[in-house]
Design an enzyme around this catalytic site. Structure first.
Site, PDB file in Angstrom:
ATOM      1  N   GLU A   1      -1.861  -3.458   2.602  1.00 44.28           N
ATOM      2  CA  GLU A   1      -0.513  -3.937   2.270  1.00 44.28           C
ATOM      3  C   GLU A   1      -0.520  -5.455   2.092  1.00 44.28           C
ATOM      4  O   GLU A   1       0.074  -5.986   1.144  1.00 44.28           O
ATOM      5  CB  GLU A   1       0.481  -3.541   3.374  1.00 44.28           C
ATOM      6  CG  GLU A   1       0.893  -2.085   3.353  1.00 44.28           C
ATOM      7  CD  GLU A   1       1.659  -1.710   2.096  1.00 44.28           C
ATOM      8  OE1 GLU A   1       2.470  -2.531   1.609  1.00 44.28           O
ATOM      9  OE2 GLU A   1       1.446  -0.598   1.579  1.00 44.28           O
TER      10      GLU A   1
ATOM     11  N   CYS B   1       3.139   1.381   4.546  1.00 46.15           N
ATOM     12  CA  CYS B   1       3.889   1.099   3.321  1.00 46.15           C
ATOM     13  C   CYS B   1       5.383   1.232   3.571  1.00 46.15           C
ATOM     14  O   CYS B   1       6.177   0.366   3.165  1.00 46.15           O
ATOM     15  CB  CYS B   1       3.448   2.038   2.199  1.00 46.15           C
ATOM     16  SG  CYS B   1       4.291   1.731   0.632  1.00 46.15           S
TER      17      CYS B   1
END
Length: 230
Positions: free
Chosen positions: A207, A137
């Site tokens: 993601e 992230c």
């Protein structure tokens, strides 16, 4: 020259990683043609995600075996709250997201699954495993911010989003976590390093799926008259 542990992780994740820059949601931000409806959806889902991301950072602080790492992980949790969630609150005002919308909010399946993955790692993993799960992230967002730093989308919100994640302050946090994971990997057993790789790669997949979720306005396949998740 021997690769660091995170350089190896980045190499293993390359196929997934590069897809982020090609995804129409990300390209739409850089080019300024992403419908604001999709970005509104993303902001609400990402605020949910970040609230849990900060909690997992705090769990990592408690799991660390020396005080410096505890202090820094706690600082990262505080930074997520103050900086990133603060940015999302600003976006919510600019996008006219109402209290009624927030009260009716449900995390989409991907947002719920991604946070569940992080909690699963945090439940039984070492501090190294936790950081490995959190790192994509940080790192992917920074790479996107750097990659599209020269972009000039007409929509001011998209300009601010790119600037936030390509900025020096965020870059320092990313490098700090990369360095910390390398240090932890040097002391880790082969079994722990294998787990760290698995957690990292799964987070990379999530993601990418997060952009897809927002691009398609993902929803639960069957709606009920009550929230199915909290």
């Amino acid at each position: 020259m021997t690769k660091t542990f995170t350089e190896e992780l980045r190499m293993h994740a390359n196929m997934i990683w590069e897809e982020n820059f090609r995804h129409p949601f990300v390209k739409g931000i850089a080019e300024g043609n992403l419908p604001l409806e999709n970005f509104r959806f993303y902001v609400m889902q990402d605020s949910y995600y970040l609230s849990h991301f900060a909690r997992v950072q705090a769990i990592g602080a408690a799991r660390a075996d020396e005080l410096h790492t505890t202090a820094r992980m706690a600082a990262h949790a505080q930074g997520t709250y103050e900086a990133e969630l603060g940015l999302h609150e600003k976006f919510m005002k600019l996008l006219n997201i109402t209290n009624a919308e927030l009260d009716a909010f449900e995390p989409a399946p991907t947002a719920y699954a991604y946070t569940s993955h992080l909690y699963r790692v945090a439940d039984s993993g070492t501090i190294g495993e936790i950081i490995a799960a959190l790192l994509p992230c940080y790192w992917i967002y920074y790479d996107i911010g750097q990659s599209f730093k020269g972009a000039a989308p007409a929509e001011p919100i998209y300009q601010e989003w790119i600037a936030a994640y390509g900025g020096e302050w965020f870059g320092k946090l990313v490098v700090e976590q990369i360095d910390r994971l390398n240090e932890l990997a040097e002391k880790a057993t082969d079994q722990e390093k294998n787990k760290m790789r698995q957690h990292f790669l799964i987070s990379c997949q999530y993601e990418l799926q997060f952009w897809e979720m927002a691009y398609k306005l993902e929803d639960w396949s069957v709606k009920t008259n009550k929230s199915i998740v909290i």
